[in-house]
Design an enzyme around this catalytic site. Sequence first.
Site, PDB file in Angstrom:
ATOM      1  N   ARG A 125      10.153   7.526  -1.616  1.00 37.08           N
ATOM      2  CA  ARG A 125      11.727   7.588  -1.882  1.00 37.08           C
ATOM      3  C   ARG A 125      12.201   7.467  -3.202  1.00 37.08           C
ATOM      4  O   ARG A 125      13.166   7.728  -3.715  1.00 37.08           O
ATOM      5  CB  ARG A 125      12.326   6.916  -0.766  1.00 37.08           C
ATOM      6  CG  ARG A 125      12.351   7.247   0.643  1.00 37.08           C
ATOM      7  CD  ARG A 125      12.995   6.192   1.721  1.00 37.08           C
ATOM      8  NE  ARG A 125      11.805   5.247   1.878  1.00 37.08           N
ATOM      9  CZ  ARG A 125      12.025   4.378   2.713  1.00 37.08           C
ATOM     10  NH1 ARG A 125      13.231   3.936   3.489  1.00 37.08           N
ATOM     11  NH2 ARG A 125      11.056   3.301   2.603  1.00 37.08           N
TER      12      ARG A 125
ATOM     13  N   LYS B  90       4.952   1.458  -6.390  1.00 40.20           N
ATOM     14  CA  LYS B  90       6.168   0.971  -6.378  1.00 40.20           C
ATOM     15  C   LYS B  90       6.211  -0.901  -6.677  1.00 40.20           C
ATOM     16  O   LYS B  90       7.005  -1.190  -7.641  1.00 40.20           O
ATOM     17  CB  LYS B  90       6.543   1.089  -4.895  1.00 40.20           C
ATOM     18  CG  LYS B  90       8.128   0.227  -4.652  1.00 40.20           C
ATOM     19  CD  LYS B  90       8.716   0.965  -3.667  1.00 40.20           C
ATOM     20  CE  LYS B  90       8.303   0.340  -2.202  1.00 40.20           C
ATOM     21  NZ  LYS B  90       9.484   0.808  -1.214  1.00 40.20           N
TER      22      LYS B  90
ATOM     23  N   ARG C  83      11.806  -2.325 -38.619  1.00 40.31           N
ATOM     24  CA  ARG C  83      10.647  -1.795 -37.882  1.00 40.31           C
ATOM     25  C   ARG C  83       9.492  -2.617 -37.647  1.00 40.31           C
ATOM     26  O   ARG C  83       9.337  -3.664 -38.501  1.00 40.31           O
ATOM     27  CB  ARG C  83      10.487  -0.455 -38.521  1.00 40.31           C
ATOM     28  CG  ARG C  83      11.670   0.555 -38.279  1.00 40.31           C
ATOM     29  CD  ARG C  83      11.331   1.746 -39.051  1.00 40.31           C
ATOM     30  NE  ARG C  83      10.290   2.567 -38.783  1.00 40.31           N
ATOM     31  CZ  ARG C  83       9.860   3.369 -39.610  1.00 40.31           C
ATOM     32  NH1 ARG C  83      10.562   3.560 -40.562  1.00 40.31           N
ATOM     33  NH2 ARG C  83       8.590   3.916 -39.320  1.00 40.31           N
TER      34      ARG C  83
ATOM     35  N   ALA D 266       0.891  -1.336   0.002  1.00 36.05           N
ATOM     36  CA  ALA D 266       0.197   0.004   0.005  1.00 36.05           C
ATOM     37  C   ALA D 266       0.888   1.249   0.036  1.00 36.05           C
ATOM     38  O   ALA D 266       0.371   2.410  -0.184  1.00 36.05           O
ATOM     39  CB  ALA D 266      -0.920  -0.066   1.321  1.00 36.05           C
ATOM     40  N   GLY D 267       2.006   1.185   0.311  1.00 33.06           N
ATOM     41  CA  GLY D 267       2.871   2.388   0.442  1.00 33.06           C
ATOM     42  C   GLY D 267       3.130   3.018  -0.891  1.00 33.06           C
ATOM     43  O   GLY D 267       2.939   2.408  -1.912  1.00 33.06           O
TER      44      GLY D 267
ATOM     45  N   ASN E 174      13.756   0.731  -2.055  1.00 33.76           N
ATOM     46  CA  ASN E 174      13.170   2.009  -1.737  1.00 33.76           C
ATOM     47  C   ASN E 174      13.506   3.163  -2.358  1.00 33.76           C
ATOM     48  O   ASN E 174      12.936   4.169  -2.272  1.00 33.76           O
ATOM     49  CB  ASN E 174      13.525   2.199  -0.416  1.00 33.76           C
ATOM     50  CG  ASN E 174      12.840   1.071   0.557  1.00 33.76           C
ATOM     51  OD1 ASN E 174      11.765   0.707   0.435  1.00 33.76           O
ATOM     52  ND2 ASN E 174      13.928   0.311   1.309  1.00 33.76           N
TER      53      ASN E 174
ATOM     54  N   ASN F  89      15.582  -9.755 -56.181  1.00 33.44           N
ATOM     55  CA  ASN F  89      17.013  -9.098 -55.615  1.00 33.44           C
ATOM     56  C   ASN F  89      16.695  -7.724 -55.887  1.00 33.44           C
ATOM     57  O   ASN F  89      16.527  -7.129 -56.990  1.00 33.44           O
ATOM     58  CB  ASN F  89      18.197  -9.763 -56.833  1.00 33.44           C
ATOM     59  CG  ASN F  89      19.388  -8.932 -56.286  1.00 33.44           C
ATOM     60  OD1 ASN F  89      20.113  -9.582 -55.357  1.00 33.44           O
ATOM     61  ND2 ASN F  89      19.689  -7.799 -56.648  1.00 33.44           N
TER      62      ASN F  89
ATOM     63  N   THR G 207       3.055  -0.589   8.821  1.00 34.92           N
ATOM     64  CA  THR G 207       2.984  -2.006   8.555  1.00 34.92           C
ATOM     65  C   THR G 207       2.007  -2.993   9.345  1.00 34.92           C
ATOM     66  O   THR G 207       1.309  -3.914   8.864  1.00 34.92           O
ATOM     67  CB  THR G 207       4.428  -2.431   8.470  1.00 34.92           C
ATOM     68  OG1 THR G 207       4.818  -2.589   9.772  1.00 34.92           O
ATOM     69  CG2 THR G 207       5.248  -2.032   7.439  1.00 34.92           C
TER      70      THR G 207
ATOM     71  N   GLU H 264      13.234  -0.513  15.822  1.00 30.35           N
ATOM     72  CA  GLU H 264      13.329   0.653  14.482  1.00 30.35           C
ATOM     73  C   GLU H 264      14.271   1.413  14.432  1.00 30.35           C
ATOM     74  O   GLU H 264      14.645   2.229  15.892  1.00 30.35           O
ATOM     75  CB  GLU H 264      11.736   1.333  14.147  1.00 30.35           C
ATOM     76  CG  GLU H 264      10.839   0.340  13.500  1.00 30.35           C
ATOM     77  CD  GLU H 264      11.182  -0.557  12.478  1.00 30.35           C
ATOM     78  OE1 GLU H 264      11.606   0.030  11.298  1.00 30.35           O
ATOM     79  OE2 GLU H 264      11.108  -1.814  12.615  1.00 30.35           O
TER      80      GLU H 264
HETATM   81  C1  UD1 Z   1      10.212  -2.221   7.543  1.00 36.04           C
HETATM   82  C2  UD1 Z   1      10.349  -2.692   9.034  1.00 36.04           C
HETATM   83  C3  UD1 Z   1      11.977  -2.709   9.534  1.00 36.04           C
HETATM   84  C4  UD1 Z   1      12.662  -3.777   8.545  1.00 36.04           C
HETATM   85  C5  UD1 Z   1      12.407  -2.946   7.050  1.00 36.04           C
HETATM   86  C6  UD1 Z   1      13.436  -4.245   6.100  1.00 36.04           C
HETATM   87  C7  UD1 Z   1       8.505  -2.087  10.155  1.00 36.04           C
HETATM   88  C8  UD1 Z   1       7.801  -1.224  11.233  1.00 36.04           C
HETATM   89  N1  UD1 Z   1       9.870  -1.983   9.956  1.00 36.04           N
HETATM   90  O1  UD1 Z   1      10.738  -0.857   7.650  1.00 36.04           O
HETATM   91  O2  UD1 Z   1      11.937  -3.365  10.889  1.00 36.04           O
HETATM   92  O3  UD1 Z   1      14.233  -3.640   8.811  1.00 36.04           O
HETATM   93  O4  UD1 Z   1      10.980  -3.115   6.761  1.00 36.04           O
HETATM   94  O5  UD1 Z   1      13.042  -3.724   4.772  1.00 36.04           O
HETATM   95  O6  UD1 Z   1       7.602  -2.845   9.784  1.00 36.04           O
HETATM   96  N2  UD1 Z   1       3.392  -0.718   4.015  1.00 36.04           N
HETATM   97  C9  UD1 Z   1       1.991  -0.679   3.758  1.00 36.04           C
HETATM   98  N3  UD1 Z   1       1.367   0.270   4.451  1.00 36.04           N
HETATM   99  C10 UD1 Z   1       1.747   0.898   5.469  1.00 36.04           C
HETATM  100  C11 UD1 Z   1       3.253   0.835   5.264  1.00 36.04           C
HETATM  101  C12 UD1 Z   1       3.814   0.287   4.825  1.00 36.04           C
HETATM  102  O7  UD1 Z   1       1.445  -1.591   3.077  1.00 36.04           O
HETATM  103  O8  UD1 Z   1       0.998   1.728   6.206  1.00 36.04           O
HETATM  104  C13 UD1 Z   1       4.066  -1.655   2.929  1.00 36.04           C
HETATM  105  C14 UD1 Z   1       5.045  -0.911   1.967  1.00 36.04           C
HETATM  106  O9  UD1 Z   1       4.306  -0.657   0.728  1.00 36.04           O
HETATM  107  C15 UD1 Z   1       6.270  -1.786   1.988  1.00 36.04           C
HETATM  108  C16 UD1 Z   1       6.385  -2.545   3.284  1.00 36.04           C
HETATM  109  O10 UD1 Z   1       5.161  -2.325   3.677  1.00 36.04           O
HETATM  110  O11 UD1 Z   1       5.830  -2.731   0.835  1.00 36.04           O
HETATM  111  C17 UD1 Z   1       7.440  -1.960   4.130  1.00 36.04           C
HETATM  112  O12 UD1 Z   1       7.209  -0.691   4.206  1.00 36.04           O
HETATM  113  P1  UD1 Z   1       8.322   0.156   4.411  1.00 36.04           P
HETATM  114  O13 UD1 Z   1       7.939   1.560   4.586  1.00 36.04           O
HETATM  115  O14 UD1 Z   1       9.167   0.182   3.403  1.00 36.04           O
HETATM  116  O15 UD1 Z   1       9.036  -0.127   5.640  1.00 36.04           O
HETATM  117  P2  UD1 Z   1      10.492   0.077   6.152  1.00 36.04           P
HETATM  118  O16 UD1 Z   1      10.776   1.446   6.833  1.00 36.04           O
HETATM  119  O17 UD1 Z   1      11.435  -0.355   5.243  1.00 36.04           O
HETATM  120 MG    MG Z   2      11.375  -0.851   3.053  1.00 30.05          MG
END
Ligand code: UD1
Ligand code: MG
Length: 467
Positions: free
Chosen positions: A17, A24, A342, A12-13, A236, A386, A90, A167
């Site tokens: 970055r 993504k 082409r 969902a993120g 990321n 040809n 997450t 974290e």
């Molecule tokens: C997370 C972990 C961290 C770990 C790292 C590894 C947590 C709190 N931290 O951090 O310990 O070392 O991954 O890569 O989990 N996402 C959602 N909804 C949200 C937030 C995130 O679906 O509300 C999804 C993102 O799209 C992504 C995944 O969860 O696919 C991880 O989220 P991200 O923000 O990348 O977490 P990190 O900061 O990398």
């Molecule tokens: Mg991540």
Amino acid sequence: MSDSVNIVFLAAGKGTRLKVDIAKPLIELLGAPLVDYVIDGIEEFEEKENLQTKYGFVVGYKKDEVESFVRQRLPQDKIEFAHQVEQLGTGHALKTYFDSNPSGYEQEYTLVVCADTPLIREDVYEKLYSDLKKSKADAVCASFHTDNPFGYGRIVKNSGLGFKIVEEKDATEVERKITEVNSGLYIFKTSHIKEHINNLNDNNKSGEFYLTDLFKEDQNVKTYCFDSESDFLGVNNLVQLEQAERIIKNRINESHMLAGVRIKNSETVLIEKTAKIDAGVVIHPNVSIFGNSSLETGTILENGVILKDSKIGSHNLIKANSYLEGCIVGDNTALGPMARLREGSVIGDKCKLGNFVETKKVHLEKGVKVSHLSYVGDAEVGENTNIGCGFITCNYDGANKHKTIIGKNSFIGSDCQMIAPISIGNESYIGSGSTINQDVPDGAFAIARQRQVTKEDMAKKFIKKKS
Ligand code: UD1
Ligand code: MG
């Protein structure tokens, strides 16, 4: 009986970055979206373990696009989507999945994967899964050691059976020095999630609900520490995307080589995931093969050839720096160097297209030769005809495209132009330097150029002397 497993993809993120306006999970990586590689690994894993799986996708940012890819990629009856309207972390993402699909609690195990980790392979999932079963733990977190733990959750083991994950933002100086980190991949007994998911809170520096808080020191949870840090690379930002791309590129090349494709200096060769290449194909350095391209045995691609969505038969020689896009080539044909085929070019067997030949929407039958410096567009050319050097189909009148049809066994001299629409018969002969604007019947000779005038001794009148 086979185990029932939820596979929950956190997708969902926003991927802020990355600084690109694409969801993504859908960012393109060697011809396929990022999440496609994650699904590949999962599919291999469930096949090997013969699992009964349900896929859960937590989507948010650009959710319709992500959903539409997933729907065409996976069996409809196995996918559930959950819409996380606000990305509150997450842990909140996982809770969103179970809140909207409570039947997920009936599956015995839950594997949680991030949609942005394309390098994890089936063996990693297998190790994690068998470790959970063997250890009888309630949850296993995949961890690894790294010299640069910045940004990862640290694995903190002080007391008790379990451990906690802290974290970056919340870690103390001492905790930041820990080099064992959380990969973001976990497997749970679903009952563990059910018991604890509603107790997560956002009392931390980020104000988010952390999934990592499902691991506590007083719980029956453990880590499985993997050796290979690079498998867990998360995408990321665009630097990590490029790093992941290199690794996948090498994996693709290696799998072709192990299947009998000779690749020279493979470091410089880029083959997208979608390409199909038979054993016995030879690929020289700096070749790129994109999209739905295929190559049959015995075909050689010389240096710098670029192939896009093209179907190439067997025993062809595609010489250096040729560029082929959306075309079909038969067998035993030679192209280039520097040929440009082409969209819509269909080239038969035993043809020869030389340097600087350009084709577009053509059908060249078996044995046609177009030796060099020619443009053949919107045309059909019959067997064994040809075409000399510097030939041009004048196919465009400024508004519309018109067709040139040339029969079989004909000879078109050098430097001819065909003003389309036009038709040239079989066994015909066109004299060099002709501009042909009328149809030529079978067996005819046609010539269309000014007669030559030669004046003896007159050259000196025109030759300028240098002063
Ligand atoms: C997370 C972990 C961290 C770990 C790292 C590894 C947590 C709190 N931290 O951090 O310990 O070392 O991954 O890569 O989990 N996402 C959602 N909804 C949200 C937030 C995130 O679906 O509300 C999804 C993102 O799209 C992504 C995944 O969860 O696919 C991880 O989220 P991200 O923000 O990348 O977490 P990190 O900061 O990398
Ligand atoms: Mg991540």
